[in-house]
Enzyme design. Structure first.
Site: not given
Ligand SMILES: Cc1ncc(COP(=O)(O)O)c(C=O)c1O
Length: 405
Positions: A146, A231, A260
């Site tokens: 994700f 990530d 975040k």
């Molecule tokens: C590992 C990871 N990458 C990217 C994102 C995307 O972040 P955003 O919701 O701020 O676009 C998330 C969101 O939950 C995430 O958990």
């Protein structure tokens, strides 16, 4: 306890349902204010926040030091765009690159934007530095990933809800099973620019890779001249008891994707962090964002990085995580089929015999605990790192109660 929503709450939920697109299925609670680890709803009921906005609230609601940085900056300067310099971006980028042990920061806003930026950087690096043939670059991604909700990103998601009916999808992504280093090695060819991974898969249900996996990925990437992009948007910034989840294996990726918690629970702030030889491939005009690097976000981000630099939150998450783990393990076989945990971040698989993840989350809500289910049978626990051991114990008591154990 009375039901979570009565008149005012029900009215507000109905109004939201009438005018907000139905792209979420929230639990029936209407938050009105919050402080620290506690959220208060419109009826004055209090809830212990065990979700922390998916780790965006690692420091809790309204942390005084972060609020002070935001307030001070609000009165001075909030937005310039990157057409001009501002006096907060440099200090923020300098502190963040130091925290990451890297040279450069590219600031964006949301997590998905950081991922998109990472993809662009990897491709540009692939063509300009590695010498991949034009438009041939590929990026290896994991099953169960994700990384956000943009069209490119959902194109390489294997979750039908995230993916289906949003094509045509961007090409250039190669899937391998998560945690399988041999599969990564086998998938690499001369067109591979990067391996993009969550060091722990959050949305998948806090899925931890086998021990040594990240080290092997690091070795494979180095040996094949391929970028390792971590990530750490959900796993990073103290959550797992280290600054980054990669630190659990002493691994340094080529590129960190952060978001975040970087925005201190106040505003969206994300970043791509890498060395000059990687991030330096981006030239003026090739990438940007009106809000990315704005002075308000930079002031908040600087304060967040200063707080993390002391190591206090990481230490706390590690100690409290060990405490939480002990408690949660006692539930296995009593309504819980499995527990996966790293620092203050747990995925708890609920035995279908006692209910779905959603049902357990709703029952916990009625007992004053906020959690979120994922993928049917799992609930995620990710409290602010400021939580106390006694509060964690109370939350596990509530979970025990709703599991009937
Ligand atoms: C590992 C990871 N990458 C990217 C994102 C995307 O972040 P955003 O919701 O701020 O676009 C998330 C969101 O939950 C995430 O958990």
């Amino acid at each position: 306890m009375s039901t979570a929503v009565d008149d005012l709450g029900a009215q507000l939920i109905a109004a939201e349902g009438a005018h907000v697109a139905h792209n979420y299925h929230p639990l029936p609670v209407v938050a009105a204010r919050a402080e620290g680890v506690w959220v208060t709803d419109v009826e004055g009921r209090r809830y212990l926040d065990l979700l922390s906005a998916y780790s965006a609230l690692n420091f809790g609601h309204g942390h005084p030091a972060i609020l002070a940085a935001a307030r001070e900056q609000l009165d001075r300067l909030t937005l310039t765009s990157r057409a001009f310099h501002n006096d907060k971006l440099g200090p923020f980028a300098s502190a963040l690159s130091q925290l990451c042990g890297k040279d450069l920061v590219l600031p964006m806003n949301t997590g998905a934007e950081a991922v998109e930026t990472g993809i662009k950087v990897a491709r540009a690096w692939g063509y300009r530095t590695k010498g991949i043939a034009p438009d041939a670059a590929t990026i290896i991604v994991a099953n169960g990933n994700f990384h956000g909700r943009t069209t490119t990103i959902v194109g390489f998601s294997d979750d039908p809800t995230a993916h289906d009916d949003f094509g045509p999808y961007a090409p250039g992504f190669v899937h391998v099973p998560y945690g399988d280093a041999d599969a990564i090695a086998a998938a690499i060819d001369e067109n591979t620019a990067a391996v993009l991974l969550e060091p722990i898969q959050g949305e998948a249900g806090v899925v931890l890779p086998p021990e040594g996996f990240l080290q092997r990925v690091r070795e494979i990437c180095t040996a094949n001249d391929v970028l390792f992009i971590a990530d750490e948007i959900q796993s990073g910034l103290g959550r797992v008891g280290e600054t980054f989840a990669c630190d659990r294996e002493g691994v340094v990726p080529d590129v960190y994707l952060l978001g975040k918690a970087l925005g201190g629970g106040i505003l969206p702030l994300s970043a791509v962090v890498a060395n000059e030889d990687v991030l330096g491939v981006i030239r003026p005009g090739e990438h940007g964002s009106t809000f990315g690097g704005n002075p308000l976000a930079a002031a908040v981000g600087l304060r967040v990085v200063e707080m993390l630099a002391s190591g206090e939150f990481q230490t706390r998450a590690k100690a409290l995580g060990a405490h939480l783990e002990q408690n949660l393990r006692t539930l296995v076989g009593h309504g819980v089929t499995a527990v996966r945990i790293a620092g203050l971040w747990a995925g708890v698989d609920i035995d279908p015999a006692v209910g779905t993840g959603r049902e357990i989350a709703e029952k916990l809500l009625a007992r004053g605990v906020l959690v979120k289910d994922t993928h049917g049978q799992t609930i995620r626990i990710a409290p602010p790192l400021t939580i106390r051991a006694t509060e964690l114990d109370w939350a596990v008591e509530q979970l025990k109660h709703v599991l009937g154990s």
